[in-house]
Write an enzyme that holds these catalytic residues in place. Structure first.
Site, PDB file in Angstrom:
ATOM      1  NE  ARG A 149      -3.014   2.304   3.311  1.00  0.00           N
ATOM      2  CZ  ARG A 149      -3.682   2.453   4.443  1.00  0.00           C
ATOM      3  NH1 ARG A 149      -3.755   1.462   5.304  1.00  0.00           N
ATOM      4  NH2 ARG A 149      -4.301   3.587   4.728  1.00  0.00           N
ATOM      5  CG  ASN A 202      -0.929   2.651  14.491  1.00  0.00           C
ATOM      6  OD1 ASN A 202      -0.177   3.569  14.187  1.00  0.00           O
ATOM      7  ND2 ASN A 202      -2.241   2.803  14.501  1.00  0.00           N
ATOM      8  CE  LYS A 225      10.999   9.693  17.196  1.00  0.00           C
ATOM      9  NZ  LYS A 225      10.545   8.393  17.696  1.00  0.00           N
ATOM     10  CG  ASP A 263      10.726  17.921  24.453  1.00  0.00           C
ATOM     11  OD1 ASP A 263       9.785  17.395  23.822  1.00  0.00           O
ATOM     12  OD2 ASP A 263      10.684  18.189  25.671  1.00  0.00           O
ATOM     13  CD  GLU A 297      -4.316  13.533  10.271  1.00  0.00           C
ATOM     14  OE1 GLU A 297      -5.267  13.045  10.920  1.00  0.00           O
ATOM     15  OE2 GLU A 297      -4.475  14.397   9.394  1.00  0.00           O
ATOM     16  CB  CYS A 331      -5.918   6.427  14.529  1.00  0.00           C
ATOM     17  SG  CYS A 331      -5.829   6.340  12.741  1.00  0.00           S
TER      18      CYS A 331
HETATM   19  N1  NAD Z   1      -5.030  10.120  13.387  1.00  0.00           N
HETATM   20  C1  NAD Z   1      -4.202   9.309  12.765  1.00  0.00           C
HETATM   21  O1  NAD Z   1      -3.980   9.387  11.570  1.00  0.00           O
HETATM   22  C2  NAD Z   1      -3.505   8.231  13.535  1.00  0.00           C
HETATM   23  C3  NAD Z   1      -2.982   7.134  12.855  1.00  0.00           C
HETATM   24  C4  NAD Z   1      -2.330   6.146  13.592  1.00  0.00           C
HETATM   25  C5  NAD Z   1      -2.206   6.264  14.958  1.00  0.00           C
HETATM   26  N2  NAD Z   1      -2.740   7.337  15.592  1.00  0.00           N
HETATM   27  C6  NAD Z   1      -2.663   7.425  17.050  1.00  0.00           C
HETATM   28  O2  NAD Z   1      -1.353   7.078  17.472  1.00  0.00           O
HETATM   29  C7  NAD Z   1      -1.414   6.546  18.786  1.00  0.00           C
HETATM   30  C8  NAD Z   1      -0.619   5.267  18.862  1.00  0.00           C
HETATM   31  O3  NAD Z   1       0.669   5.451  18.369  1.00  0.00           O
HETATM   32  P1  NAD Z   1       1.934   5.662  19.329  1.00  0.00           P
HETATM   33  O4  NAD Z   1       1.728   4.904  20.599  1.00  0.00           O
HETATM   34  O5  NAD Z   1       3.156   5.392  18.525  1.00  0.00           O
HETATM   35  O6  NAD Z   1       1.816   7.211  19.639  1.00  0.00           O
HETATM   36  P2  NAD Z   1       2.837   8.134  20.452  1.00  0.00           P
HETATM   37  O7  NAD Z   1       2.227   9.488  20.502  1.00  0.00           O
HETATM   38  O8  NAD Z   1       3.247   7.500  21.719  1.00  0.00           O
HETATM   39  O9  NAD Z   1       4.148   8.176  19.527  1.00  0.00           O
HETATM   40  C9  NAD Z   1       4.081   8.671  18.201  1.00  0.00           C
HETATM   41  C10 NAD Z   1       5.484   9.022  17.754  1.00  0.00           C
HETATM   42  O10 NAD Z   1       5.969  10.106  18.534  1.00  0.00           O
HETATM   43  C11 NAD Z   1       7.275   9.816  19.032  1.00  0.00           C
HETATM   44  N3  NAD Z   1       7.487  10.599  20.249  1.00  0.00           N
HETATM   45  C12 NAD Z   1       7.139  10.301  21.517  1.00  0.00           C
HETATM   46  N4  NAD Z   1       7.489  11.320  22.338  1.00  0.00           N
HETATM   47  C13 NAD Z   1       8.050  12.267  21.558  1.00  0.00           C
HETATM   48  C14 NAD Z   1       8.577  13.575  21.802  1.00  0.00           C
HETATM   49  N5  NAD Z   1       8.614  14.106  23.018  1.00  0.00           N
HETATM   50  N6  NAD Z   1       9.049  14.274  20.768  1.00  0.00           N
HETATM   51  C15 NAD Z   1       9.025  13.762  19.518  1.00  0.00           C
HETATM   52  N7  NAD Z   1       8.522  12.554  19.218  1.00  0.00           N
HETATM   53  C16 NAD Z   1       8.037  11.822  20.225  1.00  0.00           C
HETATM   54  C17 NAD Z   1       7.239   8.304  19.192  1.00  0.00           C
HETATM   55  O11 NAD Z   1       8.541   7.780  19.256  1.00  0.00           O
HETATM   56  C18 NAD Z   1       6.509   7.901  17.932  1.00  0.00           C
HETATM   57  O12 NAD Z   1       7.389   7.924  16.832  1.00  0.00           O
HETATM   58  C19 NAD Z   1      -2.883   6.331  19.079  1.00  0.00           C
HETATM   59  O13 NAD Z   1      -3.336   7.355  19.926  1.00  0.00           O
HETATM   60  C20 NAD Z   1      -3.527   6.430  17.704  1.00  0.00           C
HETATM   61  O14 NAD Z   1      -4.879   6.797  17.736  1.00  0.00           O
HETATM   62  C21 NAD Z   1      -3.372   8.320  14.917  1.00  0.00           C
END
Ligand code: NAD
Length: 530
Positions: A149, A202, A225, A263, A297, A331
């Site tokens: 995909r 995911n 990242k 950060d 997102e 999500c």
């Molecule tokens: N709306 C959408 O399109 C969509 C799609 C997929 C997943 N999601 C959401 O994602 C979540 C699950 O994914 P997750 O557990 O990986 O999310 P997460 O927010 O824990 O992590 C997302 C990303 O952010 C990074 N990250 C974490 N702390 C950070 C910081 N301080 N600075 C920069 N980067 C940082 C993580 O390493 C990862 O790469 C769920 O809430 C899901 O609903 C949303």
């Protein structure tokens, strides 16, 4: 086949080497030829994966690595570099230089390169998918389709970019009161600079590519990242960009600890745009980010509203698929059913039958329900379930069952608004059902959520469907189908805490550019054909 984690080792051994199992899987025509040779550069002599800077795979000067844990075995499956802030600085410096040259590269050449990457990703789909199976316990078939995909997304992005980015505007001044046709404005789309791309665990490949494709096509450089779980799939994917001949410095990939570089990346002065997909972390990033465009997102609590006139068999099938595929770690998973009381009993019965048919096991065996990504995630989900249980929710298909990170699918009935499960995102194989007196009550619950990603409505009445969709304050409403992010060219956006901006290939291309005007001031007014 039902599995317990006590026989996980046996099942893993069974799943990997069996050519019979592999041959039976779809996309068998995509098997990679020379995985070891292609990926030689990206693994260090100690077996840890390298990071990517200036067109080279490197070991971090930190001398440290971060472990990636296999959710099924809860053992380390890979090590990636713990990049330093100094290495991040170098990435931004090189990206800035490379972007200037890339912006002068004709659109058709950028498109050509994305097509090459897509071809390489298809060729190497199997090894990339194998990483997904190990790192995020995604079922093998779904892992492979995520990579395919993503290649399709790149091809589409290249085509769409040629049309969309090539178009600008010609405006004449005389359409504004008091002005004559002595000024002509040429408005065009120009790159933003360096885009910071942060995908979640995911969909670590698809949600990286959905940022990289539009950003690069629009003439930007990218610093990626990847998430810690999913980092290695991301590195393999990035290698396809490198192998396709992406100019040096245009793409950098930083792996490491959030505490050290999280950060630092998002607040770096070299960032010109942040495209982030993930949970509530995105809200804190938005608060800290500087004056740069944000594409966020974030999480969702997608509801399924089932009206009394719905086709209940169709609704149940769609809801079970929507709630439990990839064990609810999407999500857009259905995270709450709001059903009119008159049909609640019948719907719950149909849902229970669907849940009973789900296979629990390992991703290698393409089970429907596989271990969730981490122990902390499993603990969180268990906490939500216990809270609902204590407050009177009923378990429809047996008691809560957990072994390690593997949670058996759970259908909870009689969920009420005072329970956490009515509002919070479990991100696991748990489906709460709340019985409502009216559709209006269901819509009010949906709109009271802090999330507004997607939702769906099941009814046979198209007029009711449109009215309910209009009333639901979510980025997308699906009629008679579960929420979904694809196809990848559809606009995809969240309201409230579910996001800022919109994805979808064309919308992401639009996100990755700014408008630049050149105004031609004539010495006297001039009218076409005048
Ligand atoms: N709306 C959408 O399109 C969509 C799609 C997929 C997943 N999601 C959401 O994602 C979540 C699950 O994914 P997750 O557990 O990986 O999310 P997460 O927010 O824990 O992590 C997302 C990303 O952010 C990074 N990250 C974490 N702390 C950070 C910081 N301080 N600075 C920069 N980067 C940082 C993580 O390493 C990862 O790469 C769920 O809430 C899901 O609903 C949303």
């Amino acid at each position: 086949m039902l599995l317990t984690l006590t026989n996980v080792a046996y099942a893993l051994a069974k799943a990997y080497p069996s050519s019979a199992v592999r041959a039976a899987r779809p996309y068998s025509w995509l098997q990679s030829a020379a995985m070891s040779e292609f990926y030689n550069d990206i693994v260090a002599s100690n077996g840890a994966y390298k990071y990517f800077l200036d067109g080279q795979w490197r070991e971090s000067e930190s001398g440290k690595t971060v472990s990636v844990t296999n959710p099924s075995t809860r053992q380390t499956c890979y090590q990636v570099q713990a990049c330093t802030q100094g290495e991040v600085d170098k990435m931004f410096e090189s990206a800035k230089v490379a972007q200037k040259a890339w912006a002068k590269t004709p659109l058709w050449k950028r498109a050509e390169l994305l097509h090459k990457v897509a071809a390489l990703m298809r060729q190497h789909a199997k090894p990339i998918a194998d990483c997904l199976v190990k790192e995020v316990a995604k079922p093998a078939k779904d892992s492979l389709s995520e990579v395919v995909r993503s290649a399709d997304l790149l091809d589409y992005c290249a085509e769409e970019g040629l049309r969309f980015l090539g178009e600008g505007q010609l405006l004449a001044a005389d359409s504004f009161p008091g002005h004559a046709r002595n000024k002509l404005c040429l408005a065009s789309k120009v790159p933003l600079g360096v885009v910071l791309a942060i995908p979640p665990f995911n969909y670590p490949v698809n949600l990286a590519v959905s940022k990289l494709g539009p950003a690069l096509m629009a003439g930007n450089a990218v610093l990626l990242k990847p998430p810690s779980q999913g980092a290695v799939a991301g590195l393999h994917m990035a290698h396809c960009f490198h192998a396709a001949g992406l100019p040096t410095g245009l793409l950098a990939v930083a792996t490491g600890r959030g505490a050290e570089i999280g950060d630092y990346l998002t607040m770096h002065p070299g960032v010109n745009c942040i495209s982030f997909t993930g949970g509530d972390t995105g809200i804190s990033i938005s608060r800290k980010a500087g004056m740069v465009p944000l594409q966020m997102e974030l999480g969702g609590k997608d509801v399924a509203i089932v009206c009394a006139d719905a086709d209940l068999a169709l609704a149940a099938r769609a809801i079970v698929r929507g709630a439990f595929s990839y064990s609810g770690q999407r999500c857009t998973a259905v995270k709450l059913v709001l059903v009119e009381a008159a049909v609640a009993e019948a719907l719950v019965g149909a849902l229970a039958a669907g849940v009973a048919g789900l296979r629990v096991g390992l991703p290698e065996e393409d089970a429907d329900i596989t271990p969730v990504v981490s122990s902390s995630s499993a603990d969180f989900i268990e906490g939500l379930v216990r809270d609902a249980q204590e407050k009177g929710a009923t378990f429809v298909n047996g008691a809560f069952r957990r072994e390690g990170n593997l949670l058996w699918p759970l259908l909870l009935d009689h969920v009420r608004p005072d329970m956490r499960l009515a509002w919070e995102e479990p991100f696991g194989p748990v489906l709460p059902v709340m019985r409502v007196a009216s559709v209006a009550e269901a819509v009010a619950h949906c709109n009271a959520s802090k999330y507004g990603l997607q939702g769906c409505v099941f009814t046979r009445d198209i007029n009711a469907a449109i009215a309910i969709s209009d009333a639901m304050e979510t980025g997308t409403v699906q009629v008679n189908a579960p929420p979904a992010r694809g196809p990848d060219h559809f606009p995809f956006q969240g309201f409230r805490d579910s996001g800022i901006g919109s994805q979808g290939i064309r919308n992401s291309l639009a996100m990755m550019v700014k408008t630049k005007s050149t105004v031609i001031n004539l010495d006297k007014e001039s009218y076409a054909m005048g």
